[in-house]
Design an enzyme around this catalytic site. Structure first.
Site, PDB file in Angstrom:
ATOM      1  NE  ARG A   1      -3.911  -0.822  10.365  1.00  0.00           N
ATOM      2  CZ  ARG A   1      -2.786  -0.541   9.474  1.00  0.00           C
ATOM      3  NH1 ARG A   1      -2.851   0.693   9.288  1.00  0.00           N
ATOM      4  NH2 ARG A   1      -1.935  -1.178   9.456  1.00  0.00           N
TER       5      ARG A   1
ATOM      6  NE  ARG B   1       8.017  -2.377   6.022  1.00  0.00           N
ATOM      7  CZ  ARG B   1       6.745  -2.393   6.319  1.00  0.00           C
ATOM      8  NH1 ARG B   1       6.025  -1.667   5.196  1.00  0.00           N
ATOM      9  NH2 ARG B   1       6.407  -2.500   7.397  1.00  0.00           N
TER      10      ARG B   1
ATOM     11  CE  LYS C   1      -2.060  -0.908   4.135  1.00  0.00           C
ATOM     12  NZ  LYS C   1      -1.065  -2.333   4.314  1.00  0.00           N
TER      13      LYS C   1
ATOM     14  NE  ARG D   1       6.771  -0.161  10.065  1.00  0.00           N
ATOM     15  CZ  ARG D   1       5.568  -0.084   9.319  1.00  0.00           C
ATOM     16  NH1 ARG D   1       5.556   0.532   8.301  1.00  0.00           N
ATOM     17  NH2 ARG D   1       4.569  -0.656   9.722  1.00  0.00           N
TER      18      ARG D   1
ATOM     19  NE  ARG E   1       2.722  -4.740  11.371  1.00  0.00           N
ATOM     20  CZ  ARG E   1       3.639  -4.552  10.493  1.00  0.00           C
ATOM     21  NH1 ARG E   1       4.923  -5.145  10.621  1.00  0.00           N
ATOM     22  NH2 ARG E   1       3.462  -3.703   9.402  1.00  0.00           N
TER      23      ARG E   1
END
Ligand code: AP5
Length: 213
Positions: free
Chosen positions: A88, A127, A13, A160, A171
């Site tokens: 969300r 990531r 996204k 992160r 998550r």
């Protein structure tokens, strides 16, 4: 043009919102980025949000709704905007509907990023993000030229805290339980546009372009 990018963590996204935003000049409204900015500035909101984010849980609805309400009233949102990571939950979607109505605008499309969960784990655990400009990398598919240093701005590139293997699972669970019901919600409103997010970045960009033009 008002768009929602809906999809699980790691579905791409943010990557696509940045590309579309620079092409069309519609700001990317990422509640995750807004919360992380509050954390790095040490605000009370940031300190409170960090407790939830580090565990992979959602920040309370009223916090993110308040942030979005304020942000969409800014001048750069006039031509349109891309909601990345908001709403969300169903209460957030209902609040968004009321906010847009209050400001005399309406949603155009909800673009659903469809992707398999094994690919999500690969993308999230690899990531890396620049702490200075937010540029995103991946240790396999898009590594930095110099390890730990952003190619674009020279800032430091880190993992992160919520991209830790233990938090990723949480998550993904939270997405299934609290966010996935929005697929049905927006489908019933006739706003859902499904898109294959497994494809290469440039092909995903093309699919989105065919929806928004
Ligand atoms: P947030 O920052 O919104 O994170 P997220 O939704 O979990 O999404 P991600 O940023 O992890 O993934 P993405 O889909 O943007 O993928 P990306 O493009 O980075 O939220 C973080 C936290 O904040 C939440 O857990 C929650 O606590 C809180 N929060 C935020 N909003 C909230 C809200 N509304 N309500 C309550 N709490 C909220 O891509 C991932 C990786 O894959 C990158 O390395 C990228 O290079 C790579 N990649 C991207 N596309 C491709 C492709 N096509 N092929 C191969 N690799 C790709």
């Amino acid at each position: 043009m008002i768009l929602i990018f809906l999809g699980p963590p790691g579905s791409g996204k943010g990557t696509q919102a940045k590309l579309l935003s620079s092409e069309k000049n519609w700001p990317q409204l990422s509640t995750g980025d807004m919360l992380r900015a509050n954390i790095s500035q040490g605000t009370n909101l940031g300190l409170e949000a960090k407790k939830f984010m580090d565990q992979g849980a959602l920040v309370p609805d009223e916090v993110v709704i308040g942030m979005i309400d304020k942000r969409i009233q800014e001048a750069d949102c006039k031509p349109g905007f891309i909601l990345d990571g908001f709403p969300r939950t169903v209460p957030q979607a209902e609040a968004l509907y009321a906010l847009l109505k209050k400001h005399g605008c309406k949603l155009d499309h909800v673009i659903l990023f469809q992707i398999q969960s094994n690919e999500l784990v690969k993308r999230l655990s690899g990531r890396r993000t620049c702490t200075k400009c937010g540029e995103m990398y991946h240790i396999e598919s898009r590594p930095t030229k110099v390890e730990g240093v952003c190619d674009k701005c020279g800032g430091s590139v880190i993992q992160r805290p919520d991209d830790d293997q233990a938090v990723i699972g949480k998550r993904l669970d939270v997405y299934e339980k609290q966010t996935a019901p929005l697929v049905d919600y927006y489908s019933k409103l006739g706003l859902l546009r499904e898109m294959n997010a497994m494809d290469e970045v440039k092909n995903v960009t093309r699919s989105i372009a065919s929806i928004v033009t």
